[in-house]
Design a protein around this motif. Structure first.
Motif, mmCIF file in Angstrom:
data_model
loop_
_atom_site.group_PDB
_atom_site.id
_atom_site.type_symbol
_atom_site.label_atom_id
_atom_site.label_comp_id
_atom_site.label_asym_id
_atom_site.label_seq_id
_atom_site.Cartn_x
_atom_site.Cartn_y
_atom_site.Cartn_z
ATOM 1 N N PHE A 42 4.121 -7.192 -7.328
ATOM 2 C CA PHE A 42 3.974 -6.737 -5.944
ATOM 3 C C PHE A 42 3.709 -7.875 -4.959
ATOM 4 N N LEU A 72 4.007 -0.919 0.972
ATOM 5 C CA LEU A 72 5.449 -1.121 1.082
ATOM 6 C C LEU A 72 5.985 -0.482 2.355
ATOM 7 N N PHE A 152 7.462 1.240 -7.475
ATOM 8 C CA PHE A 152 6.488 1.009 -6.404
ATOM 9 C C PHE A 152 5.428 2.105 -6.459
#
Length: 419
Positions: A42, A72, A152
């Motif tokens: 990440f 995100l 994610f």
């Protein structure tokens, strides 16, 4: 205000006739960095997204509205607002719980959101189980790319707890990014819309080279002409193995050809190790894999069950320089149904790094199956496993007998959301 989201109806984009013929070659002189778990992945991805100046292409199977998903979202909104072209492709099953508010905030900022084959629930359950968009690819400014098995979601971080996933991805910088960029554009239906000023080699695949260092090749599977590309890459590498093979795969239930190559490598003296789930997030995955143990153990394959937390990785290495990292499991869903993408890597330093990481996993966090483990009715289990796999393998053809809509990309309106 309504949520403007695009809907990819089936497993191919509008220009499927072109996309299905894409073949990508080897490219040398790439920099490839192994990223283990969300702690490594990440920060690298988010840093690249924050530095984007022209374009972000992102595909993922799962995006959750947790701390990772919200970070995100904020990064993508900021990028779109400063003029970056942002295209996000999400799977309709894996991302089916995303709220209209979450998607609407992206769309309102100028992010193009695409949902792959979404379907509403039936009696509270999702029914769009098969032929999923299972790829995890990020390409930023056609200059840096990320590919692997990490979604994610916060369950890829250690602080998630005992259910945090063990997984892998890679960052690629170099000539191979052109192919990843081209592939992502083609699969999103935007191949013809590439910016005019970009170099031609960034808009179409290169023939590639089989010489040099840092060799990388993109391979993928679809339900058209590239159904077996990932499986064939494994089979070819295993057939050439002379020293060692290590496969770490979350959902291990391969077809007979791949299973036979694993066994044959062990028979000719190659050190073959499998690392599979001992603490699965899907119990059926463990039960299916165990149906194959006796067949492999009797010929010298060493099987480790990773027991610290759920294994989600999809990586392998052969001898001293061949490796693969990507989204494809070795089970019927990945090998016969889903849309997947891996990279093949020919690089000794990367191979050694991956080997060392997997050795630590096997040595310190796995339970090794005894060589004489022979469950009752093992031949019956193998026969049932063979039949189950091949029924699943031919499932796409069977579904083709049913009425189906043509592949298309179309806008649709979601529910209203509050600002």
């Amino acid at each position: 205000m309504s949520v403007a989201v695009e809907h990819i109806a089936t497993d191919q984009p509008p220009d499927a006739a072109k996309a299905r013929d894409l073949d990508y070659g080897w490219h040398s002189d790439n920099q490839v960095q192994l990223l283990e778990n969300g702690e490594a992945y990440f920060p690298k991805v988010f840093a690249a997204l924050r530095e984007a100046r022209r374009e972000i292409l992102l595909e993922t199977f799962i995006l959750f509205e947790d701390k990772v998903g919200h970070e995100l979202q904020h990064i993508l909104i900021d990028a779109a607002q400063r003029g970056v072209k942002v295209v996000v492709s999400l799977d309709g099953f894996g991302c089916g719980e995303l709220s209209p508010t979450f998607l609407g905030e992206l769309a309102d900022a100028g992010v193009t959101v695409q949902m792959f084959d979404p379907a509403s629930k039936t009696l509270g359950f999702r029914t769009n189980w098969f032929r999923r968009l299972h790829r995890k690819i990020v390409v930023v400014d056609a200059a840096v790319a990320f590919i692997g098995g990490i979604n994610f979601s916060a369950d890829h971080l250690g602080d998630f707890g005992p259910e945090a996933k063990q997984d892998y991805a890679v960052q690629v910088i170099g000539p191979a990014v052109a192919d990843l960029h081209h592939f992502a554009l083609a699969q999103s239906g935007r191949q013809a819309r590439a910016r005019r000023g970009w170099r031609r080699r960034q808009q179409r695949p290169c023939a590639g080279s089989t010489e040099g260092e840092g060799l990388v090749r993109l391979i993928y599977r679809d339900n058209v002409r590239h159904r077996d590309d990932i499986e064939e890459a494994y089979i070819h590498a295993l057939g050439q193995a002379q020293k060692r093979v290590v496969i770490a795969n979350a959902y291990f239930f391969p077809g007979y050809r791949l299973l036979r190559e694993i066994r044959n490598a062990a028979r000719r003296g190659v050190q073959v190790q499998l690392i599979i789930q001992g603490q699965p997030d899907v119990l059926l995955a463990k039960l299916a894999a165990r149906m194959l143990y006796a067949y492999l153990l009797k010929d010298g394959v060493v099987i480790h069950e990773y027991c610290q937390r759920p294994l989600h990785g999809k990586v392998a290495l052969v001898d001293d320089d061949w490796s693969t990292v990507g989204s494809s499991n070795l089970d019927p869903l990945s090998l016969a149904l889903n849309l997947e993408a891996n990279v093949l890597i020919r690089d000794r330093a990367f191979n050694q790094q991956l080997y060392e990481r997997l050795e630590i996993l096997a040595r310190d966090h796995c339970q090794t199956m005894p060589e004489n483990r022979k469950p009752r009715l093992w031949l019956w289990r193998l026969t049932v496993g063979f039949l189950v796999f091949h029924v699943m393998r031919h499932f796409p053809a069977m579904t083709g007998w049913l009425p189906a809509h043509k592949p298309r990309l179309k806008p649709f309106e979601g529910q209203a959301h509050d600002r």
